[in-house]
Design a protein around this motif. Structure first.
Motif, PDB file in Angstrom:
ATOM      1  N   VAL A   1       8.200  11.836  -7.359  1.00  0.00           N
ATOM      2  CA  VAL A   1       6.955  11.103  -7.093  1.00  0.00           C
ATOM      3  C   VAL A   1       6.042  12.065  -6.360  1.00  0.00           C
ATOM      4  CG1 VAL A   1       5.909   9.159  -5.886  1.00  0.00           C
ATOM      5  CG2 VAL A   1       8.134   8.868  -6.999  1.00  0.00           C
ATOM      6  N   ASP A   2       4.819  12.227  -6.850  1.00  0.00           N
ATOM      7  CA  ASP A   2       3.964  13.312  -6.383  1.00  0.00           C
ATOM      8  C   ASP A   2       2.628  12.795  -5.826  1.00  0.00           C
ATOM      9  OD1 ASP A   2       2.877  15.780  -5.891  1.00  0.00           O
ATOM     10  OD2 ASP A   2       2.750  16.399  -7.989  1.00  0.00           O
ATOM     11  N   LYS A   3       2.604  12.516  -4.531  1.00  0.00           N
ATOM     12  CA  LYS A   3       1.380  12.144  -3.805  1.00  0.00           C
ATOM     13  C   LYS A   3       0.634  10.984  -4.473  1.00  0.00           C
ATOM     14  CE  LYS A   3       0.618  16.759  -1.846  1.00  0.00           C
ATOM     15  NZ  LYS A   3      -0.291  17.916  -1.755  1.00  0.00           N
ATOM     16  N   ILE A   4       1.336   9.909  -4.730  1.00  0.00           N
ATOM     17  CA  ILE A   4       0.669   8.759  -5.355  1.00  0.00           C
ATOM     18  C   ILE A   4       0.101   7.820  -4.293  1.00  0.00           C
ATOM     19  CG2 ILE A   4       2.147   8.891  -7.402  1.00  0.00           C
ATOM     20  CD1 ILE A   4       3.558   6.350  -6.408  1.00  0.00           C
ATOM     21  N   SER A   5      -1.035   7.248  -4.595  1.00  0.00           N
ATOM     22  CA  SER A   5      -1.653   6.218  -3.756  1.00  0.00           C
ATOM     23  C   SER A   5      -1.931   5.009  -4.638  1.00  0.00           C
ATOM     24  CB  SER A   5      -2.946   6.724  -3.121  1.00  0.00           C
ATOM     25  OG  SER A   5      -2.679   7.767  -2.194  1.00  0.00           O
ATOM     26  N   LEU A   6      -1.553   3.833  -4.137  1.00  0.00           N
ATOM     27  CA  LEU A   6      -1.642   2.620  -4.949  1.00  0.00           C
ATOM     28  C   LEU A   6      -1.746   1.407  -4.037  1.00  0.00           C
ATOM     29  CD1 LEU A   6      -1.320   1.218  -7.788  1.00  0.00           C
ATOM     30  CD2 LEU A   6       1.142   1.178  -7.322  1.00  0.00           C
ATOM     31  N   SER A   7      -2.589   0.460  -4.424  1.00  0.00           N
ATOM     32  CA  SER A   7      -2.698  -0.810  -3.713  1.00  0.00           C
ATOM     33  C   SER A   7      -2.321  -1.937  -4.672  1.00  0.00           C
ATOM     34  CB  SER A   7      -4.130  -1.019  -3.201  1.00  0.00           C
ATOM     35  OG  SER A   7      -4.235  -2.257  -2.530  1.00  0.00           O
ATOM     36  N   ILE A   8      -1.298  -2.715  -4.297  1.00  0.00           N
ATOM     37  CA  ILE A   8      -0.844  -3.850  -5.091  1.00  0.00           C
ATOM     38  C   ILE A   8      -1.187  -5.124  -4.330  1.00  0.00           C
ATOM     39  CG2 ILE A   8       1.141  -4.984  -6.173  1.00  0.00           C
ATOM     40  CD1 ILE A   8       2.544  -2.245  -6.204  1.00  0.00           C
ATOM     41  N   PRO A   9      -2.093  -5.947  -4.845  1.00  0.00           N
ATOM     42  CA  PRO A   9      -2.506  -7.151  -4.111  1.00  0.00           C
ATOM     43  C   PRO A   9      -1.346  -8.120  -3.899  1.00  0.00           C
ATOM     44  CG  PRO A   9      -4.026  -6.664  -5.911  1.00  0.00           C
ATOM     45  CD  PRO A   9      -2.832  -5.787  -6.110  1.00  0.00           C
ATOM     46  N   ALA A  10      -1.433  -8.884  -2.831  1.00  0.00           N
ATOM     47  CA  ALA A  10      -0.436  -9.921  -2.573  1.00  0.00           C
ATOM     48  C   ALA A  10      -0.435 -10.941  -3.700  1.00  0.00           C
ATOM     49  CB  ALA A  10      -0.733 -10.604  -1.239  1.00  0.00           C
ATOM     50  N   ALA A  11       0.745 -11.472  -3.996  1.00  0.00           N
ATOM     51  CA  ALA A  11       0.922 -12.541  -4.995  1.00  0.00           C
ATOM     52  C   ALA A  11       0.523 -12.118  -6.403  1.00  0.00           C
ATOM     53  CB  ALA A  11       0.171 -13.801  -4.584  1.00  0.00           C
TER      54      ALA A  11
ATOM     55  N   GLU B   1       0.855  -1.190   0.000  1.00  0.00           N
ATOM     56  CA  GLU B   1       0.000   0.000   0.000  1.00  0.00           C
ATOM     57  C   GLU B   1       0.889   1.238   0.000  1.00  0.00           C
ATOM     58  OE1 GLU B   1      -3.325   0.392   0.072  1.00  0.00           O
ATOM     59  OE2 GLU B   1      -4.014  -1.674   0.349  1.00  0.00           O
ATOM     60  N   LEU B   2       0.692   2.092  -0.990  1.00  0.00           N
ATOM     61  CA  LEU B   2       1.354   3.395  -1.029  1.00  0.00           C
ATOM     62  C   LEU B   2       0.281   4.445  -0.775  1.00  0.00           C
ATOM     63  CD1 LEU B   2       3.563   2.931  -4.237  1.00  0.00           C
ATOM     64  CD2 LEU B   2       4.055   2.227  -1.880  1.00  0.00           C
ATOM     65  N   ILE B   3       0.507   5.286   0.231  1.00  0.00           N
ATOM     66  CA  ILE B   3      -0.503   6.251   0.642  1.00  0.00           C
ATOM     67  C   ILE B   3       0.062   7.660   0.540  1.00  0.00           C
ATOM     68  CG2 ILE B   3      -2.071   6.965   2.494  1.00  0.00           C
ATOM     69  CD1 ILE B   3      -1.770   4.094   3.620  1.00  0.00           C
ATOM     70  N   SER B   4      -0.447   8.434  -0.427  1.00  0.00           N
ATOM     71  CA  SER B   4      -0.019   9.832  -0.649  1.00  0.00           C
ATOM     72  C   SER B   4       1.497   9.956  -0.612  1.00  0.00           C
ATOM     73  CB  SER B   4      -0.654  10.761   0.391  1.00  0.00           C
ATOM     74  OG  SER B   4      -2.057  10.738   0.290  1.00  0.00           O
ATOM     75  N   LEU B   5       2.173   9.067  -1.314  1.00  0.00           N
ATOM     76  CA  LEU B   5       3.631   8.969  -1.260  1.00  0.00           C
ATOM     77  C   LEU B   5       4.285  10.000  -2.175  1.00  0.00           C
ATOM     78  CD1 LEU B   5       5.899   7.195   0.002  1.00  0.00           C
ATOM     79  CD2 LEU B   5       5.816   5.825  -2.094  1.00  0.00           C
ATOM     80  N   SER B   6       5.264  10.710  -1.634  1.00  0.00           N
ATOM     81  CA  SER B   6       5.976  11.732  -2.407  1.00  0.00           C
ATOM     82  C   SER B   6       7.477  11.615  -2.176  1.00  0.00           C
ATOM     83  CB  SER B   6       5.537  13.144  -2.001  1.00  0.00           C
ATOM     84  OG  SER B   6       4.182  13.371  -2.304  1.00  0.00           O
ATOM     85  N   LYS B   7       8.224  12.000  -3.206  1.00  0.00           N
ATOM     86  CA  LYS B   7       9.674  12.116  -3.098  1.00  0.00           C
ATOM     87  C   LYS B   7      10.125  13.338  -3.870  1.00  0.00           C
ATOM     88  CE  LYS B   7      13.981  11.239  -2.293  1.00  0.00           C
ATOM     89  NZ  LYS B   7      14.544  11.371  -0.918  1.00  0.00           N
ATOM     90  N   PHE B   8      10.762  14.270  -3.161  1.00  0.00           N
ATOM     91  CA  PHE B   8      11.270  15.488  -3.767  1.00  0.00           C
ATOM     92  C   PHE B   8      12.791  15.457  -3.819  1.00  0.00           C
ATOM     93  CE2 PHE B   8       7.070  16.746  -2.455  1.00  0.00           C
ATOM     94  CZ  PHE B   8       6.655  17.656  -3.416  1.00  0.00           C
TER      95      PHE B   8
ATOM     96  N   ILE C   1       0.348   8.907 -11.061  1.00  0.00           N
ATOM     97  CA  ILE C   1      -0.284   7.738 -11.672  1.00  0.00           C
ATOM     98  C   ILE C   1      -1.429   8.212 -12.561  1.00  0.00           C
ATOM     99  CG2 ILE C   1      -1.643   5.655 -11.220  1.00  0.00           C
ATOM    100  CD1 ILE C   1      -0.032   5.324  -8.621  1.00  0.00           C
ATOM    101  N   GLU C   2      -1.342   7.886 -13.851  1.00  0.00           N
ATOM    102  CA  GLU C   2      -2.395   8.253 -14.797  1.00  0.00           C
ATOM    103  C   GLU C   2      -3.510   7.205 -14.824  1.00  0.00           C
ATOM    104  OE1 GLU C   2      -2.630  11.023 -16.421  1.00  0.00           O
ATOM    105  OE2 GLU C   2      -0.666  11.882 -16.003  1.00  0.00           O
ATOM    106  N   GLN C   3      -3.134   5.938 -14.658  1.00  0.00           N
ATOM    107  CA  GLN C   3      -4.128   4.860 -14.643  1.00  0.00           C
ATOM    108  C   GLN C   3      -3.492   3.622 -14.034  1.00  0.00           C
ATOM    109  OE1 GLN C   3      -5.990   4.083 -18.437  1.00  0.00           O
ATOM    110  NE2 GLN C   3      -7.498   2.670 -17.595  1.00  0.00           N
ATOM    111  N   ALA C   4      -4.244   2.892 -13.226  1.00  0.00           N
ATOM    112  CA  ALA C   4      -3.789   1.631 -12.633  1.00  0.00           C
ATOM    113  C   ALA C   4      -4.925   0.629 -12.755  1.00  0.00           C
ATOM    114  CB  ALA C   4      -3.398   1.826 -11.173  1.00  0.00           C
ATOM    115  N   ASP C   5      -4.706  -0.416 -13.561  1.00  0.00           N
ATOM    116  CA  ASP C   5      -5.791  -1.367 -13.812  1.00  0.00           C
ATOM    117  C   ASP C   5      -5.217  -2.616 -14.467  1.00  0.00           C
ATOM    118  OD1 ASP C   5      -8.427  -2.377 -13.997  1.00  0.00           O
ATOM    119  OD2 ASP C   5      -9.196  -0.371 -14.449  1.00  0.00           O
ATOM    120  N   HIS C   6      -6.105  -3.581 -14.714  1.00  0.00           N
ATOM    121  CA  HIS C   6      -5.729  -4.770 -15.463  1.00  0.00           C
ATOM    122  C   HIS C   6      -5.302  -4.349 -16.871  1.00  0.00           C
ATOM    123  CE1 HIS C   6      -6.268  -8.532 -17.735  1.00  0.00           C
ATOM    124  NE2 HIS C   6      -6.042  -9.133 -16.575  1.00  0.00           N
TER     125      HIS C   6
END
Length: 368
Positions: A26-36, A12-19, A219-224
């Motif tokens: 990296v500008d305030k990205i949020s992302l969930s990557i399922p296990a396996a 889980e990435l929650i409002s993650l930034s790196k300056f 992140i512009e799009q995250a999907d299958h």
């Protein structure tokens, strides 16, 4: 135990930034990557995908936001305690150690005795089909063989997450395709999470359960992959993923789930979630392989066609790439089957009708 297994390797990435200074990599990205799962971070150079991978690994310190792995907060945790392993772009094999010693190196650093670490290293070499190369030095290996050794070395610590930074970029096209299949098979066999950075659209589509398209640190799009290809979120995704034309026109009529666009020619298409106002300039994506060409005097269906002029053709074996221009100057591409295209004697300067089915056009919102 089953519930715990489902959590291992979830990211889980929650409002993650790196300056870096004033610049946001990296500008305030949020992302969930399922296990396996197999996740590909995809985008052009400088989009933030490698920095995101390094933030997950702990090789970069986050400026803001959180990183959770297996439901555990690891934002400030050292790399060794995150349950991750990283395979670097250049493989980073030790030139003075043979294959067995390279794979066993991390266990040696942990103080594990030689017999046990060599036994475990041999198991990993067998997993990547390199057990017969255990005594060879890295300089005696091909690029694909070096990659397998690097994979075995990364996996020997039994990580919940394997992080791969453009692992196929140094390989020739034939070997890249072969290693792509091996990576996918290995991920399925191990059942752990793979996060793979790439700038190759084909690579991401072939490997991933989850494609994350990035641009300018966001992140512009995250999907299958099928969803990303068939329903790009915006014009950047449509153009970067490839296989689409992005055209535009002014909304002339909007009712129900259908919109009529006044562009080079009037035509209608479905909108899944938008209901733009009349007069809005709308962009839409049309699959290049779904466009059919016909003579200009052919009767057309009410739905989905434009008049165009052929600018150039490019023979590509079983397909022909045809570049066309609409009457209002917009260029687009049709990928035609060789047999279909050469049924007509067409060339540069000829007028044609270009048509498509309802399901092959996708609205991507008002033009920026």
């Amino acid at each position: 135990m089953v519930e715990q297994a489902r959590r291992l390797g979830k990211i889980e990435l929650i409002s993650l930034s790196k300056f870096f200074g004033e610049s946001a990599a990296v500008d305030k990205i949020s992302l969930s990557i399922p296990a396996a799962s197999y996740c590909c971070l995809l985008g052009p150079s400088g989009c933030g995908k490698t920095t995101t991978l390094r933030l997950i690994a702990g090789h970069e310190t986050a400026s803001d936001g959180s990183v959770l792995i297996s439901n555990r907060e690891v934002t400030d945790a050292p790399p060794a305690s995150r349950g991750t392993a990283m395979m670097f772009q250049n493989y980073a094999l030790f030139p003075h150690l043979n294959c067995l010693e390279n794979v066993a190196f991390s266990l040696r650093m942990q103080g594990i005795n030689k017999e046990e670490r060599n036994s475990r290293a041999t198991e990993l070499l067998s997993l990547v089909h390199m057990e017969s190369f255990s005594g060879r030095m890295p300089s005696q290996l091909s690029g694909g063989q070096q990659q397998r050794i690097a994979l075995a070395r990364a996996l020997i610590t039994k990580p919940d997450v394997l992080l791969l930074d453009e692992p196929l970029s140094a390989l020739d096209p034939f070997l890249r395709t072969r290693m792509r299949a091996e990576l996918r098979q290995l991920q399925k066999k191990l059942g752990i999470t793979f996060v793979h950075v790439t700038h190759s659209q084909d690579e991401a589509m072939a490997l991933a359960d989850l494609v994350v398209v990035m641009q300018s640190g966001r992140i512009e799009q995250a999907d299958h992959p099928r969803e990303v290809f068939n329903a790009p979120a915006n014009s950047f995704v449509a153009k970067f993923i490839g296989g689409h034309n992005v055209l535009s026109g002014v909304v002339r009529k909007s009712s129900g789930s259908s919109v009529s666009v006044e562009g080079p020619d009037d035509f209608r298409f479905d909108l899944s979630s938008q209901q733009p106002d009349v007069g809005t300039k709308l962009s839409y994506a049309i699959r290049t392989d779904a466009i059919k060409l016909s003579p200009p005097n052919t009767k057309q269906a009410e739905f989905g066609f434009v008049r165009a002029v052929i600018k150039e053709t490019e023979y590509a074996g079983s397909d022909v790439r045809v570049t066309l221009q609409t009457t209002d100057g917009q260029e687009f591409v049709a990928i035609c089957k060789e047999a279909d295209f050469y049924t007509n004697v067409w060339g540069a300067g000829d007028s044609v009708n270009a048509s498509w089915e309802r399901e092959n056009i996708h609205a991507i919102g008002p033009e920026d």
